[in-house]
Design an enzyme around this catalytic site. Structure first.
Site, PDB file in Angstrom:
ATOM      1  N   LYS A   1       0.847  -1.196   0.000  1.00 45.30           N
ATOM      2  CA  LYS A   1       0.000   0.000   0.000  1.00 45.30           C
ATOM      3  C   LYS A   1       0.878   1.239   0.000  1.00 45.30           C
ATOM      4  CE  LYS A   1      -1.847   2.669   3.037  1.00 45.30           C
ATOM      5  NZ  LYS A   1      -1.705   3.934   2.291  1.00 45.30           N
TER       6      LYS A   1
ATOM      7  N   GLY B   1       3.116   3.332  13.604  1.00 44.74           N
ATOM      8  CA  GLY B   1       3.799   2.069  13.902  1.00 44.74           C
ATOM      9  C   GLY B   1       3.157   1.361  15.085  1.00 44.74           C
TER      10      GLY B   1
ATOM     11  N   GLU C   1      10.069   0.621  10.357  1.00 42.34           N
ATOM     12  CA  GLU C   1      11.054   1.689  10.120  1.00 42.34           C
ATOM     13  C   GLU C   1      10.334   2.997  10.433  1.00 42.34           C
ATOM     14  OE1 GLU C   1      14.025   1.093   9.458  1.00 42.34           O
ATOM     15  OE2 GLU C   1      14.076  -0.858   8.472  1.00 42.34           O
TER      16      GLU C   1
ATOM     17  N   GLU D   1      10.166  15.086  15.759  1.00 42.00           N
ATOM     18  CA  GLU D   1      10.567  15.032  14.357  1.00 42.00           C
ATOM     19  C   GLU D   1       9.766  16.064  13.547  1.00 42.00           C
ATOM     20  OE1 GLU D   1       9.401  11.552  12.068  1.00 42.00           O
ATOM     21  OE2 GLU D   1      11.427  11.445  11.246  1.00 42.00           O
TER      22      GLU D   1
ATOM     23  N   GLY E   1       7.031   4.524   8.290  1.00 44.68           N
ATOM     24  CA  GLY E   1       6.169   5.673   8.535  1.00 44.68           C
ATOM     25  C   GLY E   1       6.400   6.217   9.926  1.00 44.68           C
ATOM     26  N   SER E   2       5.395   6.884  10.443  1.00 40.92           N
ATOM     27  CA  SER E   2       5.574   7.565  11.721  1.00 40.92           C
ATOM     28  C   SER E   2       5.504   6.583  12.890  1.00 40.92           C
ATOM     29  CB  SER E   2       4.503   8.637  11.878  1.00 40.92           C
ATOM     30  OG  SER E   2       3.238   8.026  11.904  1.00 40.92           O
ATOM     31  N   THR E   3       6.066   6.988  14.004  1.00 42.72           N
ATOM     32  CA  THR E   3       6.069   6.132  15.190  1.00 42.72           C
ATOM     33  C   THR E   3       4.646   5.907  15.683  1.00 42.72           C
ATOM     34  OG1 THR E   3       8.283   6.867  15.747  1.00 42.72           O
ATOM     35  CG2 THR E   3       6.988   5.944  17.548  1.00 42.72           C
TER      36      THR E   3
ATOM     37  N   CYS F   1      13.720  10.292   7.147  1.00 40.01           N
ATOM     38  CA  CYS F   1      13.755   9.799   8.531  1.00 40.01           C
ATOM     39  C   CYS F   1      15.160   9.894   9.091  1.00 40.01           C
ATOM     40  CB  CYS F   1      13.268   8.372   8.551  1.00 40.01           C
ATOM     41  SG  CYS F   1      14.110   7.362   7.319  1.00 40.01           S
TER      42      CYS F   1
HETATM   43  P1  NAD Z   1       2.314   7.877   8.398  1.00 38.18           P
HETATM   44  O1  NAD Z   1       2.649   6.933   9.491  1.00 38.18           O
HETATM   45  O2  NAD Z   1       1.202   8.815   8.593  1.00 38.18           O
HETATM   46  O3  NAD Z   1       1.968   7.100   7.047  1.00 38.18           O
HETATM   47  C1  NAD Z   1       2.814   6.124   6.516  1.00 38.18           C
HETATM   48  C2  NAD Z   1       1.963   5.088   5.800  1.00 38.18           C
HETATM   49  O4  NAD Z   1       1.119   4.447   6.742  1.00 38.18           O
HETATM   50  C3  NAD Z   1       1.036   5.665   4.721  1.00 38.18           C
HETATM   51  O5  NAD Z   1       0.967   4.758   3.643  1.00 38.18           O
HETATM   52  C4  NAD Z   1      -0.304   5.733   5.429  1.00 38.18           C
HETATM   53  O6  NAD Z   1      -1.406   5.664   4.572  1.00 38.18           O
HETATM   54  C5  NAD Z   1      -0.234   4.490   6.308  1.00 38.18           C
HETATM   55  N1  NAD Z   1      -1.117   4.514   7.473  1.00 38.18           N
HETATM   56  C6  NAD Z   1      -1.574   5.590   8.165  1.00 38.18           C
HETATM   57  N2  NAD Z   1      -2.380   5.187   9.174  1.00 38.18           N
HETATM   58  C7  NAD Z   1      -2.426   3.835   9.131  1.00 38.18           C
HETATM   59  C8  NAD Z   1      -3.068   2.837   9.918  1.00 38.18           C
HETATM   60  N3  NAD Z   1      -3.856   3.134  10.953  1.00 38.18           N
HETATM   61  N4  NAD Z   1      -2.886   1.542   9.601  1.00 38.18           N
HETATM   62  C9  NAD Z   1      -2.091   1.199   8.570  1.00 38.18           C
HETATM   63  N5  NAD Z   1      -1.453   2.096   7.782  1.00 38.18           N
HETATM   64  C10 NAD Z   1      -1.614   3.398   8.049  1.00 38.18           C
HETATM   65  O7  NAD Z   1       3.666   8.608   8.104  1.00 38.18           O
HETATM   66  P2  NAD Z   1       3.902   9.787   7.101  1.00 38.18           P
HETATM   67  O8  NAD Z   1       3.635  11.060   7.782  1.00 38.18           O
HETATM   68  O9  NAD Z   1       3.211   9.509   5.820  1.00 38.18           O
HETATM   69  O10 NAD Z   1       5.453   9.597   6.822  1.00 38.18           O
HETATM   70  C11 NAD Z   1       6.419  10.270   7.533  1.00 38.18           C
HETATM   71  C12 NAD Z   1       6.997   9.398   8.629  1.00 38.18           C
HETATM   72  O11 NAD Z   1       7.655   8.262   8.080  1.00 38.18           O
HETATM   73  C13 NAD Z   1       8.043  10.110   9.435  1.00 38.18           C
HETATM   74  O12 NAD Z   1       7.851   9.899  10.802  1.00 38.18           O
HETATM   75  C14 NAD Z   1       9.336   9.463   8.989  1.00 38.18           C
HETATM   76  O13 NAD Z   1      10.381   9.538   9.879  1.00 38.18           O
HETATM   77  C15 NAD Z   1       8.916   8.088   8.715  1.00 38.18           C
HETATM   78  N6  NAD Z   1       9.890   7.444   7.844  1.00 38.18           N
HETATM   79  C16 NAD Z   1      10.684   6.458   8.357  1.00 38.18           C
HETATM   80  C17 NAD Z   1      11.645   5.867   7.560  1.00 38.18           C
HETATM   81  C18 NAD Z   1      12.546   4.777   8.074  1.00 38.18           C
HETATM   82  O14 NAD Z   1      13.085   4.056   7.265  1.00 38.18           O
HETATM   83  N7  NAD Z   1      12.723   4.624   9.353  1.00 38.18           N
HETATM   84  C19 NAD Z   1      11.784   6.262   6.248  1.00 38.18           C
HETATM   85  C20 NAD Z   1      10.967   7.286   5.774  1.00 38.18           C
HETATM   86  C21 NAD Z   1      10.008   7.855   6.586  1.00 38.18           C
END
Ligand code: NAD
Length: 487
Positions: free
Chosen positions: A172, A230, A247, A381, A225-227, A281
């Site tokens: 996704k 996660g 991640e 962040e 994605g975000s913590t 990130c």
């Molecule tokens: P986000 O967590 O909002 O979204 C990331 C993904 O998760 C999107 O595809 C979103 O649709 C999905 N998502 C959102 N809510 C969900 C749920 N309840 N269940 C399942 N999936 C869901 O993060 P963002 O704001 O889009 O991205 C930025 C974040 O990603 C930052 O915190 C950044 O540090 C992190 N990031 C981490 C890494 C790494 O490798 N550690 C790399 C890039 C970005």
């Protein structure tokens, strides 16, 4: 341009027929209406991946690898159009999409293509009379959820190892940047990936993402994605105890010691935070400067930051484009107010560009803020072109401040003292450390974090192991079994 779901080897509409708009962050125009996957569509995709799994896992590993290698070649052949698509969707400067996003995507698929037939089991030296060998077996159907900051590249980071190891995939993409992943799906179909081995379901996190994370027939969920999200993924995964790889966010410290090569450190620190508009990130978002060098460093760093060419990302001369969404632009600008409320001093930026041509875009100027380690902007962040600078006395204080956040993803240090380089690298609590460089990544080198930055590793053999289970097989070769139940 592909705008529909990719399920079972075909582009299809969503069951409910719903779509969502995808915007160009440079001018706010609508690029496409993309089919929105909901629960029923995710279920369809998981079923397709499940059907494809036995054939894919049975295929010779070298053959799986060959398909990944063909895909890497195809991506390179399509490099220019993929780079333009990524730039249109994310706002990455075209020069970055051309020289970083596309080549790294091809390199990652190629690396894992080569890896497919290199993953070996082992033989364990056990007691005489027995042969014990360990097989690495694929997990099954893997759900993958990626964010919007590097959509093309993360597609390869996620799919490469999972497919090479013999799993099938439902991915996704983020709802604001699904286009390059859909294009990759089309290329996969063209080079001959069997139907169902890869499925792509663009949709909202709370609907499609949530369903994938909780799905009873998904064996692993790999999430970037975000913590905060996660944590939700972990909860959703509990129903069938699926494997989870996370991640998450970061708050990378970038330490510059008095003995550093100043020019190299200034340049490296600018790349660490301003590349990709700071939406990384692993960004070096906290500059920690030893006091002997601090003021000279700041002067040079501000001069460099001021000279960055901000503008239309399709202009090959542009060095910084817009942030990827309006919502995110507002969030980053709000942090400028947070910094000031807590006594931080904005040394540069903190606002949008004056140019009328950029007014409708999601731009934020390179921003440098003097702040203290306890301030929110030094702990949370921001994920934008926003860096804090803090002055410190010595190595011990540098390590204490670097380790003073809940995150532990990446960190860096600049020094000419080799011993100090190794010592501080060992002391920093994070998954990756760069000495006299920053933000280097390579498909062979493990990538991931500790603490609130997540667990599990992408890239290299680590990733292949994370996409397999060990199966231990015991064979009685000529052992005499003891009479457990003498009759
Ligand atoms: P986000 O967590 O909002 O979204 C990331 C993904 O998760 C999107 O595809 C979103 O649709 C999905 N998502 C959102 N809510 C969900 C749920 N309840 N269940 C399942 N999936 C869901 O993060 P963002 O704001 O889009 O991205 C930025 C974040 O990603 C930052 O915190 C950044 O540090 C992190 N990031 C981490 C890494 C790494 O490798 N550690 C790399 C890039 C970005």
């Amino acid at each position: 341009m592909q705008t529909r779901l990719f399920i079972g080897g075909e582009f299809v509409d969503s069951r409910a027929g719903t779509t969502f708009p995808v915007f160009n962050p440079h001018d706010g125009s609508t690029i496409a209406e993309v089919a929105e996957a909901r629960e029923a569509d995710v279920d369809r995709a998981v079923a397709a991946a499940r059907r494809a799994f036995p054939g894919w896992r049975r295929m010779a590993a070298a053959e799986r690898g060959r398909l990944l290698l063909k895909l890497a070649d195809r991506i390179e052949a399509e490099g220019e159009s993929l780079a333009r698509l990524e730039t249109q969707d994310t706002g990455h400067p075209l020069r970055d999409s051309r020289t970083l996003d596309v080549p790294r995507t091809a390199a990652t698929f190629r690396y894992f293509g080569g890896m497919a037939d290199k993953l070996q089991g082992s033989v364990v030296p056990v007691e005489p009379g027995f042969l014990n060998y360990v097989l690495r077996e694929p997990l099954g159907v893997v759900g993958q959820i990626v964010p919007w900051n590097f959509p093309l590249m993360f597609t390869s980071w996620k799919m490469g190892p999972a497919l090479a190891a013999g799993n099938t995939v439902v991915l996704k993409p983020a709802e604001i940047t699904p286009l390059s992943t859909l294009r990759i799906a089309a290329l996969m179909a063209e080079v001959g990936f069997p139907p169902g081995v890869v499925n792509v379901v663009p949709g909202y996190g709370a609907v499609a993402g949530q369903r994938l994370a909780e799905h009873p027939d998904v064996d692993k969920i790999a999430f970037t994605g975000s913590t905060a999200t996660g944590r939700r993924i972990v909860q959703a995964s509990a129903g069938n105890l699926k494997r989870v790889q996370l991640e998450l966010g970061g708050k990378g410290a970038n330490i510059v010691f008095d003995d550093a090569d100043l020019d190299a450190a200034v340049n490296g620190a600018a790349f660490a935070i301003f590349h990709n508009q700071g939406q990384a990130c692993i960004a070096g978002s906290r500059l920690l400067l030893q006091q002997g060098i601090a003021e000279r460093f700041i002067e040079q760093f501000l001069a460099l930051a001021r000279s960055i060419r901000v503008g239309d990302p399709t202009d090959p001369a542009t060095e910084m484009g817009p942030l990827t969404s309006k919502h995110h632009q507002e969030r980053v600008l709000a942090y400028c107010s947070v910094a000031q409320e807590q006594g931080g001093e904005i040394l540069l930026g903190g606002s949008i560009p004056d140019a009328p041509a950029l007014a409708r875009g999601c731009y934020v100027l390179p921003t440098v803020v003097r702040a203290r380690p306890a301030d929110r902007v030094c702990r949370e962040e921001v994920f934008g072109p926003f860096v804090t600078v803090t002055t410190l006395r010595d190595e011990a204080e540098a390590v204490a401040i670097a380790n003073g956040t809940e995150y532990g993803l990446g960190g860096g240090l600049w020094t000419r003292d080799l011993s100090r380089g190794h010592r501080v690298a060992a002391a920093i609590r994070s998954g990756m450390v760069w000495v006299n460089s920053y933000k280097r990544v390579n498909p062979g080198s493990p990538f991931g974090g500790v603490g609130q930055s997540g667990y599990g590793r992408e890239m290299g053999f680590e990733a292949m192991h994370d996409y397999t289970d060990a199966k231990s097989v015991w064979v009685n070769v000529d052992a005499k079994l003891p009479p457990w139940y003498p009759r």
